[in-house]
Write an enzyme that holds these catalytic residues in place. Structure first.
Site, mmCIF file in Angstrom:
data_model
loop_
_atom_site.group_PDB
_atom_site.id
_atom_site.type_symbol
_atom_site.label_atom_id
_atom_site.label_comp_id
_atom_site.label_asym_id
_atom_site.label_seq_id
_atom_site.Cartn_x
_atom_site.Cartn_y
_atom_site.Cartn_z
ATOM 1 N N ASP A 260 0.859 -1.300 0.136
ATOM 2 C CA ASP A 260 -0.044 0.017 0.135
ATOM 3 C C ASP A 260 0.891 1.267 0.041
ATOM 4 O O ASP A 260 1.589 1.707 0.941
ATOM 5 C CB ASP A 260 -0.969 -0.054 1.140
ATOM 6 C CG ASP A 260 -2.205 0.959 0.966
ATOM 7 O OD1 ASP A 260 -2.132 1.385 -0.191
ATOM 8 O OD2 ASP A 260 -2.827 1.002 2.050
ATOM 9 N N LYS B 202 -7.955 14.384 -3.076
ATOM 10 C CA LYS B 202 -8.320 13.586 -1.843
ATOM 11 C C LYS B 202 -8.381 14.645 -0.693
ATOM 12 O O LYS B 202 -7.254 15.407 -0.601
ATOM 13 C CB LYS B 202 -7.451 12.668 -1.464
ATOM 14 C CG LYS B 202 -7.898 11.919 -0.048
ATOM 15 C CD LYS B 202 -7.090 10.490 -0.133
ATOM 16 C CE LYS B 202 -5.781 10.656 0.075
ATOM 17 N NZ LYS B 202 -4.808 9.269 0.157
ATOM 18 N N LYS C 135 -7.987 -1.311 3.266
ATOM 19 C CA LYS C 135 -7.410 0.038 3.614
ATOM 20 C C LYS C 135 -7.445 0.473 4.893
ATOM 21 O O LYS C 135 -6.298 0.867 5.567
ATOM 22 C CB LYS C 135 -8.163 1.243 2.947
ATOM 23 C CG LYS C 135 -7.709 2.462 2.796
ATOM 24 C CD LYS C 135 -6.271 2.765 2.216
ATOM 25 C CE LYS C 135 -6.394 2.741 0.656
ATOM 26 N NZ LYS C 135 -5.106 3.092 -0.025
ATOM 27 N N LYS D 5 2.486 1.894 3.347
ATOM 28 C CA LYS D 5 1.606 2.088 4.718
ATOM 29 C C LYS D 5 1.954 0.774 5.674
ATOM 30 O O LYS D 5 2.221 1.124 6.687
ATOM 31 C CB LYS D 5 0.214 2.112 4.258
ATOM 32 C CG LYS D 5 -0.229 3.398 3.687
ATOM 33 C CD LYS D 5 -1.957 3.578 3.708
ATOM 34 C CE LYS D 5 -2.089 4.643 3.182
ATOM 35 N NZ LYS D 5 -2.144 4.840 1.785
#
Length: 538
Positions: A328, A420, A377, A494
């Site tokens: 990620d 975003k 996520k 991540k």
């Protein structure tokens, strides 16, 4: 070894861009031989044992290593899974535009193509100090030979058949003037058919799925081993057609739901291969791509949060000495979190809750509006503070609690597009009953932050594949590659994948320091320190 310059730009450049080096180090720790850079390094650490009375017994350790870096930069191809998505189209456009040093108009004025946001292309590394004690820096990509993104040959797969011109128009990321200048080049690239298992991505993606290896009703619809073989064939043909020395494959497609971890199915390499041949329902598309790459020693990077690398997949990579990395992309909110949470804890402040809210309107957000995909996520975003909490037993213990109340929300708002919106609130305890609240609002163009991460992941993966090592002083040992799990890539991810049995490091500064020190040791420099004795001692 006698002191010698480690290497010079003239002997390491293999093209007009790749392999450029401007740093020459005179050190007894390194030398060039047969177009390889050999260096020695003493790795110093400390082993800590906790006694029953609570005291800590610390024993310094040291191990001598010899490293070897192949200085020849290969002609490298990049195959993206999800080529027609926002990240894929942005990546292709950035390479085309930078390769041609393109200028284009925006409402703020003329812009020249660049690689801002990329560590390897737009950041520097400290080398040392000058005669006056001032820090001296060099471009990150000029310390040792790296492949340059301008020289990457790009292709890939997508479940949608739109060419990249059409896909870029759909993504609404790039300036219209840039799209127009790149129109012919982007139009010439059409994604290869990809794999589509509807159970793994949101149902709202069905309309896009018209470019499939396994179209519904076909003979190979449920033959997952045939899909592995088709991906392997695609990679071989791409490599041959473009006369490539090396290929890196990266997943930047839709977030999948988590695969169920089942004993006898994906717990070992042998069971995983068996499960693929039986077309087991818990083998995901991303794992199919990973297996295809691992079997042919093609480095594979997972840029989404799903658990592509189930235990059997990691074991398969280890058995085949094939490189993998994930998971990620760490681009905006989570990158800030890995810095700010570390800052608070290191300052002796006790964060007790982090509330993170996001909304976005691109296809990533559309796919994440489904609960199972959002859960993937949520897991990757939440884990970013785990090692930071574990680093301070004064703030997090059995009495006070060992967890942060971590709330994460992602909502799809079509009007936001690729911009975003992220809002975070950090609520912390201070001394004597006091509290501190830090609120951050961050609006970012998602794909323009993620695309430089793809560049860095690919450049570093190719580089790390040219590094080998052995313990110094051990007779009859050969140089061997780094471990299959490339945890040096954790700076850009991540939920960093780690070697089985080890804990992920999420602190951004720790991750960056590891990268810089690794480059330094390869060219014969000591690890970074900030003691600054030039200033602080007589």
């Amino acid at each position: 070894m006698a002191p010698t310059k480690s290497f010079s730009p003239a002997t390491t450049s293999s093209s007009s861009t790749s392999g450029k080096v401007t740093v020459a180090v005179e050190s007894a720790r390194c030398q060039v031989k047969d177009n390889s850079l050999f260096s020695t390094y003493t790795y110093e650490n400390a082993v800590v044992e906790k006694k029953e009375d609570g005291t800590l017994k610390v024993k310094p350790t040291s191990t001598d290593y010899e490293f070897k870096l192949d200085l020849s930069v290969p002609k490298t191809g990049l195959l993206l899974i999800g080529l027609g998505g926002n990240n894929g189209t942005t990546l292709a456009a950035s390479i085309f535009a930078n390769r041609q040093k393109m200028k284009f108009d925006t409402k703020q004025g003329e812009i020249e193509a660049n690689y801002y946001g990329s560590v390897t292309q737009s950041s520097t590394i400290k080398l040392g100090v000058d005669a006056d004690g001032h820090d001296v820096y060099a471009p990150f990509n000029e310390v040792v030979p790296f492949v340059h993104p301008n020289d990457l040959v790009v292709g890939g797969w997508d479940i949608n058949d739109a060419n990249l011109k059409e896909a870029a128009q759909r993504a609404q990321v790039l300036e219209v003037s840039l799209q127009q200048k790149l129109s012919k080049q982007m139009e010439s690239i059409v994604p290869m058919p990809s794999i589509y298992y509807p159970d793994f991505i949101a149902a709202n993606q069905t309309e896009r799925a018209n470019n499939l290896i396994n179209p519904k009703g076909s003979a190979i619809e449920n033959d997952k081993w045939a899909h592995v073989e088709k991906i392997r064939k695609d990679i071989k043909e791409f490599k041959s057609k473009n006369c490539l020395d090396k290929v890196v494959v990266l997943w930047t497609a839709n977030t999948e739901r988590f695969s169920g971890l089942i004993d006898g199915v994906n717990d070992t390499a042998e069971n995983l291969i068996k499960a693929v041949k039986q077309s087991h329902e818990e083998v995901s598309p991303s794992t199919i791509f990973a297996i295809a790459c691992i079997l042919d020693n093609i480095p594979y990077i997972n840029g989404s949060p799903q658990n592509t690398f189930v235990p059997g997949c990691i074991e398969l990579a280890e058995k085949n000495n094939s490189f993998i990395g994930g998971d990620d992309f760490k681009s905006g909110q989570t990158k800030m979190k890995s810095v700010l949470a570390q800052f608070l804890v290191d300052a002796g402040i006790r964060p007790i809750s982090i509330a993170s809210y996001n909304h976005l309107g691109n296809n990533d957000g559309y796919n994440l509006s489904a609960p199972q995909q959002f859960r993937s996520k949520e897991i990757s975003k939440a884990s970013v503070v785990d090692d930071i909490i574990a680093s301070n037993q004064l703030l997090y213990n059995d009495k006070l609690g060992k967890k942060i109340d971590h709330c994460i929300v992602i909502k799809y708002v079509q009007a936001a597009g690729d911009s975003k919106v992220a809002m975070d609130e950090y609520y912390s305890e201070l001394m004597l009953g006091g509290h501190n609240r830090i609120s951050i609002s961050n609006v970012c163009e998602d794909s323009l932050l993620a695309t430089p991460l793809i560049i860095d992941l690919v450049v570093m993966t190719e580089f790390l594949s040219r590094v080998s090592y052995k313990k110094k002083g051990v007779q009859d040992t050969e140089f061997e590659p780094l471990h299959s799990v490339l945890s040096f890539l954790s700076y850009w991810l991540k939920a960093p994948l780690t070697r089985p049995g080890y804990t992920a490091i999420n602190g951004l500064n720790k991750q960056r320091t590891a990268l810089e020190n690794f480059l330094r040791l390869l060219i014969g420099l000591p690890s970074l320190n900030e003691l600054r004795f030039e200033e602080r001692l007589h």
